[in-house]
Design a protein around this motif. Structure first.
Motif: not given
Length: 143
Positions: A13-33
């Motif tokens: 369950g925690q890995l799924k939550v972490t994976g979701t947040h990691a995906g959100d971080l990736e989207k945020a970094l792409t938007a930043l660039v």
């Protein structure tokens, strides 16, 4: 390690939550660039009028569109570029640490379930040392 008490469903369950947040971080970094690239282009130059673009010269194949002019980038673009360059190694190491933590937790948990506590400890150690090469060989379990 003398004793382990892992709840595999909780880890999953925690890995799924972490994976979701990691995906959100990736989207945020792409938007930043993307946004910084747009800001760099919109920031203009320090030169007047027609000097603000560099004509591209060269042969063009028959029927092809003419070569487009390249906009000259100014001090804003330079500053934003340097900002991203300075943070590139930090962002890369952050991504590697996240990946190592997720892979290490998954592999250690699977080894724990399989009863191989030594392999579980090695997975933990590899994650702590951010040794993605060791974790990616057999992510999540036995190779």
């Amino acid at each position: 390690m003398t004793a382990w008490d892992i709840k595999p469903q909780g880890v999953q369950g925690q890995l799924k939550v972490t994976g979701t947040h990691a995906g959100d971080l990736e989207k945020a970094l792409t938007a930043l660039v993307t946004t910084m690239s747009e800001a760099a282009t919109a920031g203009g130059t320090a030169v007047p009028g027609t000097d603000a673009s560099t004509p591209v010269q060269g042969p063009v194949p028959v029927g092809a569109a003419p070569l487009a002019q390249k906009a000259t980038l100014g001090p804003v673009a330079s500053a934003l570029s340097q900002y991203l360059e300075q943070r590139e190694s930090f962002l890369k190491s952050t991504a590697e640490r996240i990946q190592a933590a997720v892979l290490g937790a998954a592999k250690a948990t699977n080894e724990y379930v399989a009863g191989d506590l030594d392999a579980a400890k090695h997975a933990q150690d590899a994650a702590r040392a951010v040794r993605l090469d060791l974790l990616q060989d057999a992510p999540g379990g036995r190779g």
